[in-house]
Design a protein around this motif. Structure first.
Motif, PDB file in Angstrom:
ATOM      1  N   ASP A 162      16.566  34.656 -16.310  1.00 61.62           N
ATOM      2  CA  ASP A 162      16.012  33.306 -16.447  1.00 61.62           C
ATOM      3  C   ASP A 162      14.583  33.246 -15.927  1.00 61.62           C
ATOM      4  O   ASP A 162      13.694  32.675 -16.567  1.00 61.62           O
ATOM      5  N   THR A 163      14.372  33.860 -14.745  1.00 62.84           N
ATOM      6  CA  THR A 163      13.029  33.866 -14.170  1.00 62.84           C
ATOM      7  C   THR A 163      12.052  34.623 -15.057  1.00 62.84           C
ATOM      8  O   THR A 163      10.909  34.189 -15.272  1.00 62.84           O
ATOM      9  N   THR A 164      12.511  35.771 -15.591  1.00 68.42           N
ATOM     10  CA  THR A 164      11.660  36.582 -16.463  1.00 68.42           C
ATOM     11  C   THR A 164      11.294  35.826 -17.729  1.00 68.42           C
ATOM     12  O   THR A 164      10.132  35.824 -18.162  1.00 68.42           O
ATOM     13  N   GLU A 165      12.301  35.174 -18.349  1.00 73.70           N
ATOM     14  CA  GLU A 165      12.041  34.443 -19.584  1.00 73.70           C
ATOM     15  C   GLU A 165      11.080  33.279 -19.352  1.00 73.70           C
ATOM     16  O   GLU A 165      10.249  32.969 -20.200  1.00 73.70           O
ATOM     17  N   ARG A 166      11.204  32.637 -18.204  1.00 70.44           N
ATOM     18  CA  ARG A 166      10.299  31.533 -17.906  1.00 70.44           C
ATOM     19  C   ARG A 166       8.849  32.003 -17.842  1.00 70.44           C
ATOM     20  O   ARG A 166       7.921  31.231 -18.102  1.00 70.44           O
ATOM     21  N   GLY A 167       8.657  33.291 -17.487  1.00 66.04           N
ATOM     22  CA  GLY A 167       7.303  33.824 -17.452  1.00 66.04           C
ATOM     23  C   GLY A 167       6.873  34.436 -18.770  1.00 66.04           C
ATOM     24  O   GLY A 167       5.691  34.379 -19.134  1.00 66.04           O
ATOM     25  N   VAL A 168       7.822  35.037 -19.509  1.00 62.02           N
ATOM     26  CA  VAL A 168       7.485  35.749 -20.734  1.00 62.02           C
ATOM     27  C   VAL A 168       7.164  34.789 -21.877  1.00 62.02           C
ATOM     28  O   VAL A 168       6.213  35.013 -22.640  1.00 62.02           O
TER      29      VAL A 168
ATOM     30  N   MET B 268       3.893  34.853 -24.275  1.00 57.76           N
ATOM     31  CA  MET B 268       3.903  35.119 -25.708  1.00 57.76           C
ATOM     32  C   MET B 268       3.178  34.020 -26.476  1.00 57.76           C
ATOM     33  O   MET B 268       2.424  34.301 -27.419  1.00 57.76           O
ATOM     34  N   ASN B 269       3.398  32.772 -26.089  1.00 57.81           N
ATOM     35  CA  ASN B 269       2.696  31.667 -26.752  1.00 57.81           C
ATOM     36  C   ASN B 269       1.188  31.791 -26.568  1.00 57.81           C
ATOM     37  O   ASN B 269       0.400  31.517 -27.491  1.00 57.81           O
ATOM     38  N   GLU B 270       0.784  32.209 -25.377  1.00 58.35           N
ATOM     39  CA  GLU B 270      -0.646  32.386 -25.106  1.00 58.35           C
ATOM     40  C   GLU B 270      -1.223  33.527 -25.944  1.00 58.35           C
ATOM     41  O   GLU B 270      -2.350  33.432 -26.458  1.00 58.35           O
ATOM     42  N   MET B 271      -0.461  34.597 -26.095  1.00 60.66           N
ATOM     43  CA  MET B 271      -0.922  35.733 -26.903  1.00 60.66           C
ATOM     44  C   MET B 271      -1.094  35.323 -28.364  1.00 60.66           C
ATOM     45  O   MET B 271      -2.062  35.734 -29.030  1.00 60.66           O
ATOM     46  N   ILE B 272      -0.158  34.540 -28.874  1.00 61.26           N
ATOM     47  CA  ILE B 272      -0.249  34.088 -30.272  1.00 61.26           C
ATOM     48  C   ILE B 272      -1.459  33.180 -30.457  1.00 61.26           C
ATOM     49  O   ILE B 272      -2.193  33.286 -31.453  1.00 61.26           O
ATOM     50  N   ALA B 273      -1.681  32.271 -29.496  1.00 62.92           N
ATOM     51  CA  ALA B 273      -2.833  31.362 -29.591  1.00 62.92           C
ATOM     52  C   ALA B 273      -4.142  32.143 -29.572  1.00 62.92           C
ATOM     53  O   ALA B 273      -5.089  31.836 -30.320  1.00 62.92           O
ATOM     54  N   SER B 274      -4.206  33.185 -28.719  1.00 63.52           N
ATOM     55  CA  SER B 274      -5.421  34.004 -28.643  1.00 63.52           C
ATOM     56  C   SER B 274      -5.644  34.758 -29.954  1.00 63.52           C
ATOM     57  O   SER B 274      -6.786  34.866 -30.435  1.00 63.52           O
TER      58      SER B 274
ATOM     59  N   GLU C  51      -3.674  36.683 -45.593  1.00 63.90           N
ATOM     60  CA  GLU C  51      -2.641  37.575 -45.040  1.00 63.90           C
ATOM     61  C   GLU C  51      -2.589  37.492 -43.526  1.00 63.90           C
ATOM     62  O   GLU C  51      -1.504  37.424 -42.919  1.00 63.90           O
ATOM     63  N   ARG C  52      -3.718  37.462 -42.874  1.00 65.64           N
ATOM     64  CA  ARG C  52      -3.775  37.437 -41.417  1.00 65.64           C
ATOM     65  C   ARG C  52      -3.324  36.088 -40.862  1.00 65.64           C
ATOM     66  O   ARG C  52      -2.640  36.020 -39.839  1.00 65.64           O
ATOM     67  N   LYS C  53      -3.705  35.004 -41.550  1.00 66.48           N
ATOM     68  CA  LYS C  53      -3.255  33.679 -41.116  1.00 66.48           C
ATOM     69  C   LYS C  53      -1.740  33.549 -41.250  1.00 66.48           C
ATOM     70  O   LYS C  53      -1.074  32.976 -40.381  1.00 66.48           O
ATOM     71  N   ASN C  54      -1.199  34.079 -42.347  1.00 70.35           N
ATOM     72  CA  ASN C  54       0.262  34.028 -42.545  1.00 70.35           C
ATOM     73  C   ASN C  54       0.999  34.814 -41.469  1.00 70.35           C
ATOM     74  O   ASN C  54       2.096  34.432 -41.036  1.00 70.35           O
ATOM     75  N   ARG C  55       0.400  35.911 -41.027  1.00 70.30           N
ATOM     76  CA  ARG C  55       1.029  36.717 -39.983  1.00 70.30           C
ATOM     77  C   ARG C  55       1.095  35.924 -38.673  1.00 70.30           C
ATOM     78  O   ARG C  55       2.112  35.943 -37.969  1.00 70.30           O
ATOM     79  N   VAL C  56       0.017  35.221 -38.359  1.00 74.96           N
ATOM     80  CA  VAL C  56       0.003  34.410 -37.133  1.00 74.96           C
ATOM     81  C   VAL C  56       1.008  33.269 -37.236  1.00 74.96           C
ATOM     82  O   VAL C  56       1.736  32.971 -36.273  1.00 74.96           O
ATOM     83  N   GLU C  57       1.088  32.619 -38.394  1.00 77.26           N
ATOM     84  CA  GLU C  57       2.038  31.518 -38.577  1.00 77.26           C
ATOM     85  C   GLU C  57       3.475  32.012 -38.443  1.00 77.26           C
ATOM     86  O   GLU C  57       4.342  31.310 -37.912  1.00 77.26           O
ATOM     87  N   ALA C  58       3.729  33.233 -38.929  1.00 78.41           N
ATOM     88  CA  ALA C  58       5.076  33.813 -38.805  1.00 78.41           C
ATOM     89  C   ALA C  58       5.443  34.015 -37.337  1.00 78.41           C
ATOM     90  O   ALA C  58       6.589  33.777 -36.925  1.00 78.41           O
ATOM     91  N   LEU C  59       4.456  34.414 -36.534  1.00 76.73           N
ATOM     92  CA  LEU C  59       4.709  34.589 -35.103  1.00 76.73           C
ATOM     93  C   LEU C  59       5.023  33.244 -34.444  1.00 76.73           C
ATOM     94  O   LEU C  59       5.907  33.158 -33.581  1.00 76.73           O
ATOM     95  N   LYS C  60       4.296  32.208 -34.839  1.00 76.43           N
ATOM     96  CA  LYS C  60       4.557  30.876 -34.281  1.00 76.43           C
ATOM     97  C   LYS C  60       5.961  30.403 -34.653  1.00 76.43           C
ATOM     98  O   LYS C  60       6.675  29.819 -33.821  1.00 76.43           O
TER      99      LYS C  60
ATOM    100  N   LYS D 254      10.765  39.048 -30.549  1.00 73.99           N
ATOM    101  CA  LYS D 254       9.572  38.209 -30.697  1.00 73.99           C
ATOM    102  C   LYS D 254       8.362  38.913 -30.098  1.00 73.99           C
ATOM    103  O   LYS D 254       7.277  38.940 -30.696  1.00 73.99           O
ATOM    104  N   TYR D 255       8.552  39.483 -28.912  1.00 68.47           N
ATOM    105  CA  TYR D 255       7.451  40.182 -28.238  1.00 68.47           C
ATOM    106  C   TYR D 255       7.021  41.419 -29.025  1.00 68.47           C
ATOM    107  O   TYR D 255       5.825  41.714 -29.138  1.00 68.47           O
ATOM    108  N   ARG D 256       7.998  42.107 -29.592  1.00 67.95           N
ATOM    109  CA  ARG D 256       7.670  43.297 -30.394  1.00 67.95           C
ATOM    110  C   ARG D 256       6.823  42.924 -31.607  1.00 67.95           C
ATOM    111  O   ARG D 256       5.864  43.625 -31.955  1.00 67.95           O
ATOM    112  N   LYS D 257       7.159  41.812 -32.255  1.00 69.66           N
ATOM    113  CA  LYS D 257       6.395  41.356 -33.418  1.00 69.66           C
ATOM    114  C   LYS D 257       4.961  40.994 -33.036  1.00 69.66           C
ATOM    115  O   LYS D 257       4.010  41.255 -33.778  1.00 69.66           O
ATOM    116  N   ILE D 258       4.803  40.390 -31.860  1.00 69.48           N
ATOM    117  CA  ILE D 258       3.463  40.029 -31.403  1.00 69.48           C
ATOM    118  C   ILE D 258       2.630  41.283 -31.160  1.00 69.48           C
ATOM    119  O   ILE D 258       1.459  41.375 -31.589  1.00 69.48           O
ATOM    120  N   LEU D 259       3.219  42.270 -30.481  1.00 68.35           N
ATOM    121  CA  LEU D 259       2.494  43.522 -30.228  1.00 68.35           C
ATOM    122  C   LEU D 259       2.152  44.221 -31.539  1.00 68.35           C
ATOM    123  O   LEU D 259       1.074  44.813 -31.681  1.00 68.35           O
TER     124      LEU D 259
END
Length: 260
Positions: free
Chosen positions: A105-111, A115-121, A136-145, A158-163
């Protein structure tokens, strides 16, 4: 005729014979008894020996069974010791898993915020970058969101997809690529061949080979290029498609800006 004396002798002899016979019978009776007793003793001894043999055989069987039981007990002791070690190891593993579960729970609260910050960046980076393969690149970001809103996808996935998206963006800066896409001009929308040199330069060439242009980061617009660059762009496109050997070409490269 027999006289009395002869008769008397005859009777005397007969009486002697009977006496002798009776005496002989008296003497024979103890011998028979002895023989009978000996036979009885022999028979009793044989029976006793049979019992002894049976007891000895039973003793051997019990001894073998006892030894086998001892081996089984020893084997069970070894097996029990092994089980105790396994159980102890499993208990440690369960304790470790429980500790991990307690920190999930503690880990997820931080992760999740990370992840949301990484997607926004990444989204901001794509908007500010050269507009190559923009859709193509915009669609990839929207898929992550969208992934972040789905409960059927684990946080690790989710984290793997972001990386994976970050790695794709990094690869763009280390490669040369040519692709077809549309561009908006004063005359309307046109299909052109784009050529991308990493993240340094993005140029295009019309399909008829008559016009060329490049993306100007300063103006944020595509601008026309002199015809002297058309030949170089044609060769570069063939090089990117592995249709020509690498060679030196002349292309306009925007001047680098200092960091603010």
């Amino acid at each position: 005729m027999l006289n009395r004396n002869n008769i008397s002798l005859t009777r005397a002899a007969f009486s002697g014979m009977i006496a002798l016979f009776l005496a002989g019978g008296a003497f024979a009776n103890p011998v028979d008894q002895s023989i009978a007793i000996e036979k009885q003793v022999t028979a009793a001894s044989a029976k006793s020996q049979q019992k002894v043999d049976r007891f000895a055989e039973k003793t051997l069987e019990l001894s073998a069974e006892y030894k086998n039981t001892l081996r089984i007990i020893e084997s069970l002791k070894i097996y029990n010791n092994s089980l105790e070690n396994i159980i102890a190891s499993q208990e440690k593993e369960m304790l470790s898993i429980q500790n991990q579960m307690d920190t999930i729970d503690t880990t997820e609260r931080g992760v999740i915020p990370l992840m949301n910050e990484m997607i926004a960046s990444l989204d901001k980076f794509v908007q500010l970058d050269l507009p190559f393969k923009a859709e193509e690149r915009k669609n990839r970001v929207e898929a992550l969101k969208n992934n972040m809103l789905r409960a059927d996808i684990s946080n690790s996935e989710k984290y793997r997809k972001i990386l994976e998206a970050y790695q794709t963006e990094i690869s763009y800066g280390e490669s040369i690529d040519s692709y077809k896409d549309k561009i908006q001009t004063s005359a309307g929308e046109k299909q052109v061949d784009f050529l991308r040199f990493g993240r340094v330069l993005l140029v295009y060439l019309t399909l008829d080979g008559q016009n060329a242009g490049y993306y100007n980061p300063d103006s944020g617009q595509f601008e026309a290029l002199d015809n002297e660059y058309i030949r170089s762009i044609e060769v570069a496109i063939k090089m990117a498609n592995k249709q020509a050997a690498p060679e030196l070409i002349k292309l306009p490269v925007p001047a680098a800006k200092g960091a603010n």
